[in-house]
Design an enzyme around this catalytic site. Structure first.
Site, PDB file in Angstrom:
ATOM      1  N   ASP A 157       0.779  -1.227   0.000  1.00 44.96           N
ATOM      2  CA  ASP A 157       0.000   0.000   0.000  1.00 44.96           C
ATOM      3  C   ASP A 157       0.815   1.284   0.000  1.00 44.96           C
ATOM      4  O   ASP A 157       0.321   2.324  -0.390  1.00 44.96           O
ATOM      5  CB  ASP A 157      -0.971   0.010   1.183  1.00 44.96           C
ATOM      6  CG  ASP A 157      -0.249  -0.200   2.512  1.00 44.96           C
ATOM      7  OD1 ASP A 157       0.993  -0.287   2.509  1.00 44.96           O
ATOM      8  OD2 ASP A 157      -0.929  -0.269   3.531  1.00 44.96           O
TER       9      ASP A 157
ATOM     10  N   ARG B 261      -4.234   4.675   7.055  1.00 43.27           N
ATOM     11  CA  ARG B 261      -4.608   4.503   5.652  1.00 43.27           C
ATOM     12  C   ARG B 261      -5.840   5.293   5.271  1.00 43.27           C
ATOM     13  O   ARG B 261      -6.412   6.021   6.085  1.00 43.27           O
ATOM     14  CB  ARG B 261      -4.852   3.011   5.388  1.00 43.27           C
ATOM     15  CG  ARG B 261      -3.672   2.141   5.762  1.00 43.27           C
ATOM     16  CD  ARG B 261      -3.878   0.753   5.270  1.00 43.27           C
ATOM     17  NE  ARG B 261      -4.393   0.782   3.914  1.00 43.27           N
ATOM     18  CZ  ARG B 261      -4.581  -0.271   3.153  1.00 43.27           C
ATOM     19  NH1 ARG B 261      -4.301  -1.459   3.640  1.00 43.27           N
ATOM     20  NH2 ARG B 261      -5.056  -0.161   1.929  1.00 43.27           N
TER      21      ARG B 261
ATOM     22  N   TYR C  61       1.496  -3.407  11.516  1.00 43.06           N
ATOM     23  CA  TYR C  61       2.452  -4.506  11.374  1.00 43.06           C
ATOM     24  C   TYR C  61       2.852  -4.885  12.790  1.00 43.06           C
ATOM     25  O   TYR C  61       3.325  -4.022  13.552  1.00 43.06           O
ATOM     26  CB  TYR C  61       3.682  -4.062  10.595  1.00 43.06           C
ATOM     27  CG  TYR C  61       3.426  -3.873   9.111  1.00 43.06           C
ATOM     28  CD1 TYR C  61       3.367  -4.963   8.250  1.00 43.06           C
ATOM     29  CD2 TYR C  61       3.265  -2.604   8.577  1.00 43.06           C
ATOM     30  CE1 TYR C  61       3.149  -4.790   6.891  1.00 43.06           C
ATOM     31  CE2 TYR C  61       3.049  -2.425   7.220  1.00 43.06           C
ATOM     32  CZ  TYR C  61       2.985  -3.521   6.390  1.00 43.06           C
ATOM     33  OH  TYR C  61       2.772  -3.353   5.050  1.00 43.06           O
TER      34      TYR C  61
ATOM     35  N   PRO D  90       7.813  -6.202   4.091  1.00 43.66           N
ATOM     36  CA  PRO D  90       7.010  -5.114   3.534  1.00 43.66           C
ATOM     37  C   PRO D  90       7.095  -3.805   4.308  1.00 43.66           C
ATOM     38  O   PRO D  90       6.598  -2.797   3.858  1.00 43.66           O
ATOM     39  CB  PRO D  90       5.586  -5.684   3.616  1.00 43.66           C
ATOM     40  CG  PRO D  90       5.610  -6.661   4.724  1.00 43.66           C
ATOM     41  CD  PRO D  90       7.008  -7.177   4.813  1.00 43.66           C
TER      42      PRO D  90
END
Lengths: 667, 667
Positions: free
Chosen positions: B51, B288, B296, B372
């Site tokens: 993302d 987001r 995470y 990530p």
């Protein structure tokens, strides 16, 4: 009135799906209301027509989340060049002025053809709450009004018969293939705009007759409506039904319009230009998107005949181009592609009444017609229904008292009259011959013209619109005038004018926003709390006290919000403080200013700081607005971003009185 | 190789339609080439996955005209907050740093889920020149390569068999209904991301087998291709066919991921946060779009079993949430909506070879895998094919020599290695326990972590990417180093790095543009002529002399442009002068710099001024780039905006030698 059985019952019926009708539909699509919108034409506009968008229009479109699409696709007009004859009679650039007055808006004037704007409206209407869809090729043929129901705003006093046209009836005749005027590409298909010009005869009666004669015309429907709005243009059928009239005059000035990709050595072809030739007439240049340029060209050769109307058969793209060539000589002008052309006769008219009992309204060209050169047509029309839409919606939804509907005519009739006056003066100056010297009294002073242009820019931007005192605009607060010290149109908080915008930072994530981006057109009233420097205990305590009052079970905020709805659904409170962002913790502020809900936790999008950003500088919101960090201010904003009321942060009573004047208590 | 009859012949075959494959398809859609792109999955991504978009990625997306869509929909991450245990072991905010280094780009880092990025790619691919369409549920099953054809770039050495899967085969299994972890909404359908995690077994072989067994699997097709690119992820089928390998290690660190709308009293939940708890592990917070927050979360309780792989059946949203609650205590964390979740085991691997004879290429996860958390995955993958796409296209179109294809591995392998090294260090610092004091050698120094974060931001932005010398990047011009005096990464002109952007004004209409907006990804090379102050006769004469040489019948500009094409179709020349805009007339400049064509007249979009704008300030382009107005510079820019060559404005010979090294003469 005879009893009629309705085929359908709606809250609002909109007649006409041009910019005014679509803006209204856009507003109404945001509400749980039943709205229908019909247009007698069977297609939307693809080329030509109105194209100039003033900065206030862009702010409005942006509040519906479509401004960015216009901004990207449009041509931005930055500079105006004035061209006048010099001592020898040859045209010369005499001046350069900015097209949009610096600092009045975060947008500048742009140009994009009406068809794209209509597309953006249709897209956003589709995404709205209601299942609103434009019905094309549908003509109103009969209107009844039951006066006895006028007083009850839940009742449906309006009955309208709608007929669906056949495709043939709904498609306007066009002149078909026209050879390109300079001959490089003959036989190019060009859109002839005359069919919608005021030089063309009105075909409404003909269309009605055709549908009556023709059985294939499709269904007839009887609609009952609470409200109806005529957005149906200069020959408004709705206006005719009401028996209202337009008053004003037409002139003998005939102008042609060409949308072309020019092949020219004229140096300023990508600038907005006003060209006065010595004695061949005037041209206005409007550079457009996709390499196109629009030319408004005075047609001195076309005479106005008997009945005060010009002979439209004499007007062709060739005739228009030749006029432009004469005016712009010694520069050469030709084209190999023409996108659209038309011609019109200048006139100015304004409606005497804008509504019948605040149940049937007129908007846009139905109540004001004028020349297109000031780039005002689409703008003022859209702004009419931008003013009207939320008022109808909030009354129809039971949020506000019907008394607020009277402010539509109050506010918009003055704007229409100002527009007509402006256009009258501007058209005369533009169509007149330049004065040879100060003794030449019949000629137009180029100094006066430039002055009109500069002043006209402020008017044209629509930022200067200043609504009168009413239930929903009140200058009568004791403290307002002391709070705001600065006076600069478009940049300071003024009751009656739209809220200016500066960059502020979200307290929760440090993201910079234009304040206006946080004022979307969603039907909510807003209280902007310029709470001041919240690290100061006194300032903080004032803010906390207001928070307590607003959060109390009997507060006006709770009274005017349905118990089952979110606390910010009728009136949203936004805080803009002036403390350093890092010295404030959102969680330490009263919960009513960042309300909690079980589903989403706390609200992180309601508190902002007037502080330096990492990447986009400092908005200096307080400084620009003339606000004192020790005092601050509370500002009530209407759903259309106009300032209703200004008072002190702690003036809970003043806010309560203001909203109490027109808001309906909910359960 | 046995002779095979091809069912279809293409220029480029792309395997895999994730970000790397779609970026490549996006490039190729701009050319008249035949490209096919296939993906074994039958749907695109709707939630979760990668993302983070770094600022260079936004610049790239903007060059394809989709950056604004990302910018509007995404969440902008502005500030990073670091949280560490204090003396008592309670977590405290210890630092705030800007998320994107100030001044390196006109964009900042944003977050938007991969599915939207893929949507924007699909939209723009559809509007391209070619009829490119993503074919889903299509699996490559057989690969042949005819080495004898490798040397002839017009020939098709690649043969691939494609099988269309049944719907069932192509749809991955998911875990189905999962109760929300805090119990407020039970049974909510949640996307289980494990099926694509590196903890899940690879199902490619299974899929191939299934299609062979099942007659309904649909058609089999044999494709011959000039080029093939494997964008098919960490378990790349293409890589397996080539026999290339990834080298590196995996760690014992297991991390979970939750995309939730959090209900929490943690104050910085809308900031990007790195939280190190005293001994419960670490959390990274990524706020987001749509109120979502990604967490995470280090899973200390999940052990790595035999074979070095964690037991995925032990990992549930509840387990992940509980870990987060332990790490973030005493703050509370719950949610009522979970959009997606997954888990992964950290490892870093990089490919040994990136291409076979410059006919078959690997890109994205097929040549580098890593954790990530640095928000790099989608970015580096897209940037791989952004580097490769135009090279393949220009070679396949006969514009450039095939020798330029060797620069793909040269340039991107180093980036991949740097990424792996960065991620290795970063992951260790993130997954480690904070040091209790300077004597605690097993613990991680929080100062070192902060330092890595700050330095990592420059690397992560991808603005620092600096390509090596090659045919198309040459630092060997005599004058280059003297022209550019300033050294500030991202803001000055540096051969091998991307061209920085500042605001300049179009000479013809005074509109401000970011220079980068005039460098769209359309496959053209560009010469940026920083021509200096053109009111100075000497400076003007240098510019005029260059214009004469470029306009001459034998100039390299004409030699490398097909006679039938527009003169700006292969190499576009843009002028940025530093004279006051109002003192320059476009028509007085050499025509080659604003070329004439019969259809559209002169070109009004190629000459710009470094001057004050009315509404957006002064870009100070020359000052920012360290350019001298009396000298200026010529800068050759690759189709991907990287600087190839810097020389003097009058150095026609240098430009000719540079282009002569790899451009193909046309007819």
């Amino acid at each position: 009135m005879a009893a009629t059985t309705a085929d359908d019952t709606v809250d609002v019926l909109i007649i006409g799906a041009g910019p005014a009708g679509l803006m209204l539909a856009c507003w109404l699509s945001r509400f749980n209301l039943k709205t229908r919108i019909v247009d007698k034409r069977d297609t939307k506009i693809f080329t030509g027509q109105a194209d100039g968008l003033q900065c206030r229009s862009l702010e409005i479109l942006d509040s519906f989340d479509i401004g960015h699409r216009v901004w990207r696709e449009s041509n931005h007009m930055i500079e105006i060049c004035l061209w006048n004859p010099d001592g020898t009679g040859r045209i010369r650039r005499s001046d350069r002025i900015p097209d949009t007055i610096v600092g009045i808006s975060r947008f500048t004037q742009v140009v994009l053809h009406q068809g794209r704007i209509e597309r953006f409206f249709l897209d956003t209407i589709k995404e709205g709450k209601s299942s609103l869809k434009v019905e094309r090729g549908v003509l109103p043929t009969k209107f009844d009004y039951d006066e006895s129901k006028a007083g009850n705003f839940n009742d449906h006093p309006i009955t309208v018969t709608l007929r669906t046209l056949t495709e043939e009836e709904a498609t306007p005749q066009q002149s078909g293939a026209i050879a390109a005027a300079n001959g490089t590409k003959s036989g190019t298909k060009v859109q002839d705009g005359l069919f919608r010009s005021n030089l063309a005869p009105d075909d409404t009666d003909e269309l009605i007759k055709a549908t009556e004669l023709n059985d294939r015309a499709g269904k007839t429907e009887v609609i009952k409506a609470r409200f109806m709005v005529g957005c149906d243009g200069a020959r408004s059928w709705v206006r005719q039904q009401l028996g209202f009239s337009l008053t004003g005059d037409s002139t003998d000035y005939i102008w042609g319009v060409l949308d072309i990709i020019p092949v020219t050595d004229f140096p300023d072809i990508r600038m907005r230009c006003a060209i006065h030739s010595e004695n061949q007439g005037s041209v206005m240049i409007i550079p457009r998107e996709n390499k196109l340029v629009r030319l408004y060209i005075q047609l001195k050769e076309v005479a106005v005949g008997e009945g005060g109307r010009a002979d439209r058969t004499k007007i062709t793209p060739d005739v228009i181009l030749k006029s432009a060539q004469n005016i712009m000589a010694p520069y050469k002008l030709a084209y190999s592609y023409c996108d659209w052309w038309t011609a019109y006769q200048i006139g100015q008219r304004v409606g005497d009444k804008f509504s019948l009992d605040e149940r049937v309204f007129l908007a846009g060209d139905a109540v004001h017609t004028h020349s297109p050169k000031a780039g005002q047509g689409m703008n003022v029309s859209m702004q009419d229904t931008y003013n009207l839409g939320w008022k109808i919606a909030l009354v129809a939804s039971g949020v506000c008292d019907s008394a607020i509907l009277k402010t539509y005519e109050l506010e918009r009739k003055k704007v229409a009259q100002d527009l007509i006056d402006f256009d009258h003066r501007f058209s005369r100056l533009f169509s007149g011959r330049p004065a040879k010297d100060v003794m030449d009294e019949e000629g137009i002073s180029m100094e006066e013209f430039k002055d009109a242009f500069v002043k006209g820019n402020m008017f044209a931007s629509a930022i200067a619109v200043d609504y009168q005192d009413s239930l929903i605009v009140t200058r009568k607060t004791s403290s307002a005038s002391q709070l705001i010290t600065k006076e600069e149109t478009g940049r300071t908080i003024k009751v009656g004018m739209r809220m200016p915008s500066f960059r502020v930072l979200n307290q929760s994530d440090a993201r910079p926003w234009q304040l206006q981006e946080r004022l979307p057109s969603d039907g909510r009233w807003r209280i902007l709390l310029f709470a001041g420097n919240l690290t100061d205990p006194l300032t903080l305590s004032r803010y906390n006290t207001l928070g307590e009052k607003l959060a109390a079970p009997q507060s006006f905020l709770r009274r005017f919000t349905p118990a089952s709805a979110k606390i910010d659904s009728t009136i949203e409170i936004l805080t803009i403080h002036s403390a350093p962002r890092r010295e404030i913790e959102l969680s330490s502020l009263p919960e009513i200013f960042h309300p909690y809900c079980e589903e989403n936790g706390w609200d992180y999008w309601k508190v902002f700081a007037d502080d330096e950003s990492y990447h986009e500088g400092h908005g200096r919101c307080y400084e620009n607005l003339g606000l004192d960090s020790g005092v601050g201010a509370a500002v009530i904003i209407r759903p259309d971003q106009y300032v209703s009321w200004v008072g002190e942060v702690e003036d809970y009573g003043g806010m309560e009185r203001f909203f109490g004047g027109f808001m309906v208590a909910r359960e």
